[in-house]
Design an enzyme around this catalytic site. Structure first.
Site, PDB file in Angstrom:
ATOM      1  CE  LYS A  91      -3.969  -2.363   2.455  1.00 37.74           C
ATOM      2  NZ  LYS A  91      -4.597  -2.448   3.468  1.00 37.74           N
ATOM      3  CE1 TYR A 113      -9.686  -3.887   0.607  1.00 34.24           C
ATOM      4  CE2 TYR A 113      -9.177  -2.067  -0.818  1.00 34.24           C
ATOM      5  CZ  TYR A 113      -8.914  -2.984  -0.034  1.00 34.24           C
ATOM      6  OH  TYR A 113      -7.590  -2.926   0.571  1.00 34.24           O
ATOM      7  CG  ASN A 132      -3.541  -2.621   6.956  1.00 36.08           C
ATOM      8  OD1 ASN A 132      -3.312  -2.244   5.946  1.00 36.08           O
ATOM      9  ND2 ASN A 132      -4.535  -3.282   7.320  1.00 36.08           N
ATOM     10  CG  HIS A 163      -5.071  -6.506  -0.627  1.00 38.55           C
ATOM     11  ND1 HIS A 163      -6.174  -6.510   0.207  1.00 38.55           N
ATOM     12  CD2 HIS A 163      -4.972  -7.336  -1.369  1.00 38.55           C
ATOM     13  CE1 HIS A 163      -6.923  -7.669  -0.503  1.00 38.55           C
ATOM     14  NE2 HIS A 163      -6.316  -8.103  -1.363  1.00 38.55           N
ATOM     15  CD  GLU A 222      -8.549  -9.800  -3.172  1.00 34.75           C
ATOM     16  OE1 GLU A 222      -9.038  -9.392  -2.477  1.00 34.75           O
ATOM     17  OE2 GLU A 222      -7.161 -10.230  -3.182  1.00 34.75           O
TER      18      GLU A 222
HETATM   19  P1  ADP Z   1      -7.200  -7.262   5.580  1.00 37.69           P
HETATM   20  O1  ADP Z   1      -6.505  -6.139   4.692  1.00 37.69           O
HETATM   21  O2  ADP Z   1      -6.605  -7.668   6.863  1.00 37.69           O
HETATM   22  O3  ADP Z   1      -7.844  -8.313   4.762  1.00 37.69           O
HETATM   23  P2  ADP Z   1      -9.960  -6.203   5.580  1.00 37.69           P
HETATM   24  O4  ADP Z   1     -10.294  -6.889   4.174  1.00 37.69           O
HETATM   25  O5  ADP Z   1     -10.899  -6.627   6.495  1.00 37.69           O
HETATM   26  O6  ADP Z   1      -8.664  -6.435   6.216  1.00 37.69           O
HETATM   27  O7  ADP Z   1     -10.360  -4.503   5.467  1.00 37.69           O
HETATM   28  C1  ADP Z   1      -9.406  -4.226   4.296  1.00 37.69           C
HETATM   29  C2  ADP Z   1      -8.381  -2.732   4.725  1.00 37.69           C
HETATM   30  O8  ADP Z   1      -9.471  -1.691   5.182  1.00 37.69           O
HETATM   31  C3  ADP Z   1      -7.628  -3.055   5.550  1.00 37.69           C
HETATM   32  O9  ADP Z   1      -6.371  -3.634   5.447  1.00 37.69           O
HETATM   33  C4  ADP Z   1      -7.621  -1.636   6.483  1.00 37.69           C
HETATM   34  O10 ADP Z   1      -6.441  -0.945   5.581  1.00 37.69           O
HETATM   35  C5  ADP Z   1      -8.968  -1.139   6.363  1.00 37.69           C
HETATM   36  N1  ADP Z   1      -9.884  -1.256   7.370  1.00 37.69           N
HETATM   37  C6  ADP Z   1     -10.629  -2.103   7.894  1.00 37.69           C
HETATM   38  N2  ADP Z   1     -11.334  -2.013   8.700  1.00 37.69           N
HETATM   39  C7  ADP Z   1     -11.378  -0.406   9.007  1.00 37.69           C
HETATM   40  C8  ADP Z   1     -11.847   0.096   9.756  1.00 37.69           C
HETATM   41  N3  ADP Z   1     -12.833  -0.093  10.620  1.00 37.69           N
HETATM   42  N4  ADP Z   1     -11.675   1.448   9.769  1.00 37.69           N
HETATM   43  C9  ADP Z   1     -10.628   2.154   8.761  1.00 37.69           C
HETATM   44  N5  ADP Z   1      -9.884   1.337   7.926  1.00 37.69           N
HETATM   45  C10 ADP Z   1     -10.387  -0.150   7.949  1.00 37.69           C
HETATM   46 MG    MG Z   2      -9.220  -8.405   3.365  1.00 34.27          MG
END
Ligand code: ADP
Ligand code: MG
Length: 201
Positions: free
Chosen positions: A14, A54, A156, A159, A170
């Site tokens: 990211k 997403y 974080n 992805h 994806e």
């Molecule tokens: P992951 O990336 O661990 O698979 P998710 O698919 O649940 O997580 O969410 C996608 C991305 O959205 C996360 O990596 C994070 O950057 C962001 N995200 C998820 N939940 C939140 C939230 N409650 N508030 C802000 N950003 C979020």
């Molecule tokens: Mg995810």
């Protein structure tokens, strides 16, 4: 059934991962476990591509909301909303801003259990609670709380596809079939061949 070594997963470094100069560190983690890089490119995503990405999985919106709510509850804190879909909608909008803020690097990694292993190495969604030893646990410190307070996505670094079916949707979203390269590397013999008894001459 295809051999498990053909499993593929999508990883995106990211914008914050690139700003933090962690590209090499991140790639190293996936490479050293034995996974093979089969596609790679750098670009600035559009909001449309991010939104579509997403929403490829119809369950994602609800899941992302439920995960956020239960994380607050585990810490004895109150979530900003108790409606998972409402949280999911908010997160999509935040992700559109975050993921288009600068260049990203998208890649495809291939190997046995690629989806599961990449998730294990990457760590949990919230860096604050991600395990030590994972990329998100070791290299960044963001939290649901900070993200919500500032109305932004959780930073974080990475992805990574969550499931094999997510990966299967994806990868073609970001890569044309000609951009993903099938090739072999010598160490695959040691990782996957049934017989490694012929090493000593
Ligand atoms: P992951 O990336 O661990 O698979 P998710 O698919 O649940 O997580 O969410 C996608 C991305 O959205 C996360 O990596 C994070 O950057 C962001 N995200 C998820 N939940 C939140 C939230 N409650 N508030 C802000 N950003 C979020
Ligand atoms: Mg995810």
């Amino acid at each position: 059934m295809p051999h498990p070594k053909t499993e593929r997963t999508l990883v995106i470094v990211k914008p914050d991962g690139i700003q933090r100069a962690l590209i090499g560190e991140i790639l190293k983690r996936y490479e050293r476990i034995g996974l093979k890089l089969v596609a790679l490119k750098m670009f600035v995503p559009t909001e449309k591509m991010i939104e579509e990405h997403y929403l490829l999985d119809s369950e994602w919106k609800k899941n992302v909301g439920e995960k956020a709510i239960s994380s607050y509850e585990k810490k004895g804190e109150t979530p900003p909303s108790n409606d998972p879909i409402e949280v999911g909608n908010l997160v999509v909008e935040r992700l559109k801003k975050y993921m288009t803020s600068g260049p990203v690097i998208a890649m495809v990694w291939e190997g046995a259990h690629a989806v599961e292993l990449v998730r294990k190495i990457t760590g949990g969604t919230e860096p604050r609670s991600a395990s030590i030893g994972t990329i998100r646990g070791d290299f960044v410190l963001d939290s649901y709380q900070m993200a919500d307070t500032a109305d932004r996505a959780i930073r974080n670094l990475i992805h990574a596809s969550g499931t094999v079916s997510e990966a299967e949707k994806e990868i073609p979203h970001w890569f044309g079939s000609k951009e993903v390269i099938s090739y072999k590397v010598p160490h695959e013999a040691t990782l996957y061949d049934d017989d490694i008894h012929s090493i000593i001459r």
